[in-house]
Write an enzyme that holds these catalytic residues in place. Structure first.
Site, PDB file in Angstrom:
ATOM      1  CG  ASP A  80       3.714 -67.835  -0.054  1.00  0.00           C
ATOM      2  OD1 ASP A  80       2.978 -67.215   0.485  1.00  0.00           O
ATOM      3  OD2 ASP A  80       4.890 -68.079   0.339  1.00  0.00           O
ATOM      4  CE  LYS A  81       1.349 -60.185  -0.908  1.00  0.00           C
ATOM      5  NZ  LYS A  81       2.138 -59.779   0.420  1.00  0.00           N
ATOM      6  CG  HIS A  82       7.505 -62.190  -3.149  1.00  0.00           C
ATOM      7  ND1 HIS A  82       8.572 -62.198  -2.078  1.00  0.00           N
ATOM      8  CD2 HIS A  82       8.111 -61.250  -4.095  1.00  0.00           C
ATOM      9  CE1 HIS A  82       9.329 -61.566  -2.094  1.00  0.00           C
ATOM     10  NE2 HIS A  82       9.182 -60.741  -3.309  1.00  0.00           N
ATOM     11  CB  SER A  83       4.539 -57.770  -1.443  1.00  0.00           C
ATOM     12  OG  SER A  83       4.584 -56.589  -1.627  1.00  0.00           O
ATOM     13  CB  THR A 120       5.321 -59.894   6.690  1.00  0.00           C
ATOM     14  OG1 THR A 120       4.809 -59.379   5.277  1.00  0.00           O
ATOM     15  CG2 THR A 120       4.362 -60.612   7.488  1.00  0.00           C
ATOM     16  NE  ARG A 168      22.207 -60.355  -5.973  1.00  0.00           N
ATOM     17  CZ  ARG A 168      20.876 -60.301  -5.960  1.00  0.00           C
ATOM     18  NH1 ARG A 168      20.285 -61.479  -5.301  1.00  0.00           N
ATOM     19  NH2 ARG A 168      19.892 -59.541  -6.266  1.00  0.00           N
ATOM     20  CB  SER A 183      16.997 -63.683  -4.663  1.00  0.00           C
ATOM     21  OG  SER A 183      16.888 -63.650  -3.389  1.00  0.00           O
ATOM     22  CE  LYS A 187      13.846 -65.473  -0.354  1.00  0.00           C
ATOM     23  NZ  LYS A 187      15.145 -65.221  -1.004  1.00  0.00           N
ATOM     24  CE  LYS A 188       7.320 -66.154  -1.420  1.00  0.00           C
ATOM     25  NZ  LYS A 188       6.837 -66.226  -0.236  1.00  0.00           N
TER      26      LYS A 188
END
Length: 445
Positions: A80-83, A120, A168, A183, A187-188
């Site tokens: 997977d990828k996160h931005s 997204t 928060r 955070s 999730k990842k």
């Protein structure tokens, strides 16, 4: 240890044990810890920070607060990828099917727009019928059989993070690198990944506008992921202008389909997308190195294999079977399409990317409040880029608006976002640096 004792220990600068952090996070789910106590803990972290071991413990505790996915029998790496978010950043829409076409399984769990940045899930909801939160069996079958599924987070994945973030968000404790890292990664990790690539943005359109802050976040993300047993690398990329030539929801989906089918590929968008693909394929063992990964990804694009995966994913998740072929007939269209033009001649020397994001919000394509509805049809296309020479009356952008008032508000934002000059600035690559995994032999320590 009582929750108030854990809060006091962190307030006083002490290092918490894995057990103390675990018991505190467990109270998020069972209700034994109040929102006031969560807020106090977060504020203590803002002032005292967390060590690397504490950040790993917090990440893993939030991961374990709900379902942790597993992929038994899957003979492909789970990637997977996160931005960290930006303007015109539709990379996920291309990267997931590219990686799937190259042999990866991509259970991409994405989010909605935040502030001036696009999300997204908001983009995908522009596709008629697309289910952003499918049932678990549909999600798993889509990933297993097609290779990718871009969906939203369910309440069963890292629920402690959801509660922690809500507190928060209203207590001025969002801006903490350890809490941001925990955070993102909780999730990842709950997705059951073997490999993660991170795109950490810096520049006028990024949350981490200063490069030093983006670097700190990228290095911490990679190190904590490694400490939690997840292979990860990060790229630090420029967000000093929109990444794609379009910004909005339906317009970015259209841009992504044109990218996948080869009808149009924005240069900087292509560079970032392929760089992330190369990282993911090399790190997951599907390519010998980054250069080979980029070449493999490009073949998946040019052969049409990535576009085919995207089309199948859309159909499986409820969208039209002919979406890729007849995209313009399916996506919503704004009733007004009108240029906002340059007042004089010159070369684009700078762009306030945040202002472009706010222009999309003004049009209704983003949210001022969490409960606001999104107008998926509105947005910006044909965005002029840094280094482009313009003549008087030439468009800075085309505005897709719902009404004249929206157009005028957005036009004011777009006009203010652009700075023209006499000399072209140096054109620098959109990828500024790479933060390798500590396990990578090229790691710099």
């Amino acid at each position: 240890m009582l929750p108030q004792e854990i809060i006091a220990a962190k307030r006083d600068g002490k290092t918490l044990s894995t057990g103390e952090i675990g018991s505190f996070v467990a109270g998020f789910s069972d209700g034994s810890i109040s929102d006031a106590q969560i807020a106090a803990f977060a504020m203590a972290v803002i002032f005292r920070g967390l060590s690397r071991s504490e950040t790993i413990a917090l990440t893993e505790a939030m991961r374990d607060s709900g379902e942790v996915m597993a992929w038994p029998g899957l003979d492909r790496p789970v990637v997977d990828k996160h931005s960290t978010g930006g303007i015109g950043d539709n990379v996920s829409l291309m990267l997931a099917p590219i990686l799937a076409a190259c042999g990866a399984a991509v259970p991409m769990i994405s989010g909605r727009g935040l502030g001036h940045t696009g999300g997204t899930l908001d983009k995908l909801e522009a596709i008629p019928g697309y289910r952003i939160v499918p049932d678990s069996e549909t999600f798993r079958r889509t990933v297993t059989e097609i290779g990718c599924a871009i969906v939203g987070q369910t309440a069963r994945l890292a629920p402690a993070d959801g509660r922690f973030y809500r507190v928060r968000d209203v207590t001025a404790t969002v801006e903490s690198v350890p809490l941001i890292v925990a955070s993102i990664l909780s999730k990842k990790l709950a997705e059951g990944l073997s490999t993660l690539v991170l795109d950490v943005k810096t520049g006028s359109g990024a949350f981490m506008a200063r490069e030093s802050d983006a670097r700190d976040l990228a290095e911490t993300l990679v190190a904590v992921a490694h400490g939690a047993g997840l292979r990860a690398t990060a790229l630090i990329t420029r967000m000093d202008q929109a990444l794609a030539s379009s910004a909005g929801n339906a317009v970015e989906v259209a841009n992504a389909v044109r990218f996948l089918t080869g009808h149009h590929r924005d240069r900087r968008l292509e560079q970032v997308t392929l760089a992330l693909a190369g990282e993911a394929l090399a790190l997951s063992g599907l390519a010998a190195n980054n250069e080979a990964g980029v070449a493999t990804a490009r073949r998946a694009l040019d052969s049409g294999a990535a576009a085919e995966r995207f089309g199948r994913m859309v159909t499986r998740l409820g969208g039209p079977a002919d979406f890729v072929e007849r995209m313009d007939e399916h996506l919503p269209q704004a009733p007004i399409l009108r240029p906002v033009t340059a007042a004089g001649a010159g070369i684009v020397t700078a762009v306030d990317a945040r202002a472009l994001g706010l222009a999309v919000v003004e049009l209704g394509g983003g949210r001022r409040l969490p409960e606001d509805a999104i107008d998926h049809a509105v947005g910006l296309t044909g965005l002029a880029e840094i280094g482009q020479e313009l003549t008087p009356g030439e468009p800075l952008a085309m505005i897709c608006a719902r009404d004249d008032a929206g157009f005028e508000r957005a036009a004011e934002r777009v006009t203010a976002a652009y700075r023209l000059g006499d000399a072209a600035p140096d054109r620098t690559a959109p990828v500024l640096d790479r933060i390798p995994s500590p396990a990578d032999p090229t790691h710099r320590g």
